[in-house]
Design a protein around this motif. Structure first.
Motif, PDB file in Angstrom:
ATOM      1  N   ASN A   1      -8.416  -1.162 -10.777  1.00 23.65           N
ATOM      2  CA  ASN A   1      -7.488  -1.879  -9.897  1.00 23.65           C
ATOM      3  C   ASN A   1      -7.881  -1.684  -8.441  1.00 23.65           C
ATOM      4  OD1 ASN A   1      -4.778  -1.706  -8.168  1.00 23.65           O
ATOM      5  ND2 ASN A   1      -4.537  -3.238  -9.794  1.00 23.65           N
ATOM      6  N   TYR A   2      -8.175  -0.453  -8.075  1.00 24.54           N
ATOM      7  CA  TYR A   2      -8.554  -0.166  -6.691  1.00 24.54           C
ATOM      8  C   TYR A   2      -9.830  -0.920  -6.300  1.00 24.54           C
ATOM      9  CZ  TYR A   2     -10.544   2.128  -2.668  1.00 24.54           C
ATOM     10  OH  TYR A   2     -11.127   2.355  -1.445  1.00 24.54           O
TER      11      TYR A   2
ATOM     12  N   ASN B   1      -9.131  -4.572  -5.975  1.00 24.95           N
ATOM     13  CA  ASN B   1      -8.349  -4.805  -4.768  1.00 24.95           C
ATOM     14  C   ASN B   1      -9.265  -4.823  -3.543  1.00 24.95           C
ATOM     15  OD1 ASN B   1      -6.794  -3.866  -2.316  1.00 24.95           O
ATOM     16  ND2 ASN B   1      -5.100  -4.175  -3.740  1.00 24.95           N
TER      17      ASN B   1
ATOM     18  N   TYR C   1       0.837  -1.202   0.000  1.00 28.20           N
ATOM     19  CA  TYR C   1       0.000   0.000   0.000  1.00 28.20           C
ATOM     20  C   TYR C   1       0.869   1.249   0.000  1.00 28.20           C
ATOM     21  CZ  TYR C   1      -4.159  -2.866   0.960  1.00 28.20           C
ATOM     22  OH  TYR C   1      -5.175  -3.774   0.898  1.00 28.20           O
TER      23      TYR C   1
ATOM     24  N   TRP D   1      -6.489   2.734 -12.735  1.00 32.50           N
ATOM     25  CA  TRP D   1      -6.348   2.879 -11.286  1.00 32.50           C
ATOM     26  C   TRP D   1      -7.664   2.590 -10.576  1.00 32.50           C
ATOM     27  CZ3 TRP D   1      -2.690   2.634  -7.928  1.00 32.50           C
ATOM     28  CH2 TRP D   1      -1.393   2.918  -8.298  1.00 32.50           C
TER      29      TRP D   1
ATOM     30  N   TYR E   1       3.952  -5.015  -6.276  1.00 31.97           N
ATOM     31  CA  TYR E   1       2.498  -5.214  -6.282  1.00 31.97           C
ATOM     32  C   TYR E   1       2.119  -6.248  -7.335  1.00 31.97           C
ATOM     33  CZ  TYR E   1      -2.474  -3.635  -6.431  1.00 31.97           C
ATOM     34  OH  TYR E   1      -3.844  -3.543  -6.408  1.00 31.97           O
TER      35      TYR E   1
ATOM     36  N   THR F   1      -2.793  -4.427 -12.653  1.00 29.72           N
ATOM     37  CA  THR F   1      -1.497  -3.952 -12.145  1.00 29.72           C
ATOM     38  C   THR F   1      -0.455  -4.000 -13.257  1.00 29.72           C
ATOM     39  OG1 THR F   1      -2.030  -4.709  -9.904  1.00 29.72           O
ATOM     40  CG2 THR F   1       0.290  -4.269 -10.387  1.00 29.72           C
TER      41      THR F   1
ATOM     42  N   LEU G   1       5.571  -0.192  -8.670  1.00 26.63           N
ATOM     43  CA  LEU G   1       4.407  -1.083  -8.783  1.00 26.63           C
ATOM     44  C   LEU G   1       4.799  -2.544  -9.032  1.00 26.63           C
ATOM     45  CD1 LEU G   1       2.027   1.193 -10.873  1.00 26.63           C
ATOM     46  CD2 LEU G   1       1.914   0.697  -8.408  1.00 26.63           C
TER      47      LEU G   1
ATOM     48  N   ILE H   1       2.305   1.554  -3.556  1.00 24.94           N
ATOM     49  CA  ILE H   1       1.233   1.971  -4.467  1.00 24.94           C
ATOM     50  C   ILE H   1       0.955   3.468  -4.283  1.00 24.94           C
ATOM     51  CG2 ILE H   1      -1.254   1.746  -4.932  1.00 24.94           C
ATOM     52  CD1 ILE H   1      -0.890  -1.272  -4.031  1.00 24.94           C
TER      53      ILE H   1
ATOM     54  N   SER I   1       3.815   5.561  -5.585  1.00 28.97           N
ATOM     55  CA  SER I   1       3.799   5.591  -7.044  1.00 28.97           C
ATOM     56  C   SER I   1       2.836   6.659  -7.555  1.00 28.97           C
ATOM     57  CB  SER I   1       3.396   4.213  -7.595  1.00 28.97           C
ATOM     58  OG  SER I   1       3.243   4.261  -8.991  1.00 28.97           O
TER      59      SER I   1
END
Length: 155
Positions: free
Chosen positions: A83-84, A87, A53, A80, A135, A114, A132, A56, A59
């Motif tokens: 992905n979020y 996640n 985290y 993003w 990740y 990712t 990243l 991420i 980044s």
């Protein structure tokens, strides 16, 4: 710019940490699952995510600092967001819905987005893209682990 980058870092870190509050782990149920012998402990997984985290968030903060998120492409921001959301959805699928099949599919989406994010980030900052990579590695490991857990517990 530095203030907005710090704000992005804090906000992203908190947002990624949100699933632990919204979808708490059912430790009893998780302990009852059959898992491969190489499954990391819960503490190890928690530590890995805490570090990820931070990477991420850093980044995205670097991208904010270098170009400003408002100056990035729609594709970058869409990746993003997807992905979020993926996640965050994992904890729901795994611990609330107890749908190991959807948890596996979700981890695959996290891994794919990712991978795509790394390439989308390269145009803004090589360092932000490199941050990243851990990740991505963990997302692929988590996808494989989720597959094994799903298969071991499919009746």
């Amino acid at each position: 710019m530095i203030f907005s980058a710090i704000l992005v870092f804090i906000l992203v870190y908190l947002l990624f940490s949100l699933s632990g509050i919204l979808f708490p782990i059912d430790l009893t149920w998780y302990a009852s699952l059959k898992k491969p012998s190489w499954t990391p402990t819960g503490k190890t997984i928690g530590f890995i995510w805490a570090v990820l985290y931070a990477l991420i968030a850093l980044s995205l903060a670097i991208v904010e600092y270098k170009v400003g998120l408002k100056n990035t492409s729609i594709t970058f921001m869409l990746l993003w967001v997807i992905n979020y959301l993926a996640n965050q959805a994992f904890s729901f699928f795994e611990f609330i819905a107890k749908r190991l099949d959807l948890a596996f599919l979700d981890t695959a989406i996290v891994a794919i987005t990712t991978f795509l994010l790394i390439f989308a980030t390269l145009q803004y900052s090589i360092l932000a893209a490199i941050l990243l990579i851990p990740y991505l590695i963990w997302a692929f490991v988590a996808t494989i682990l989720a597959w094994f857990i799903y298969r071991l517990n499919s009746y």
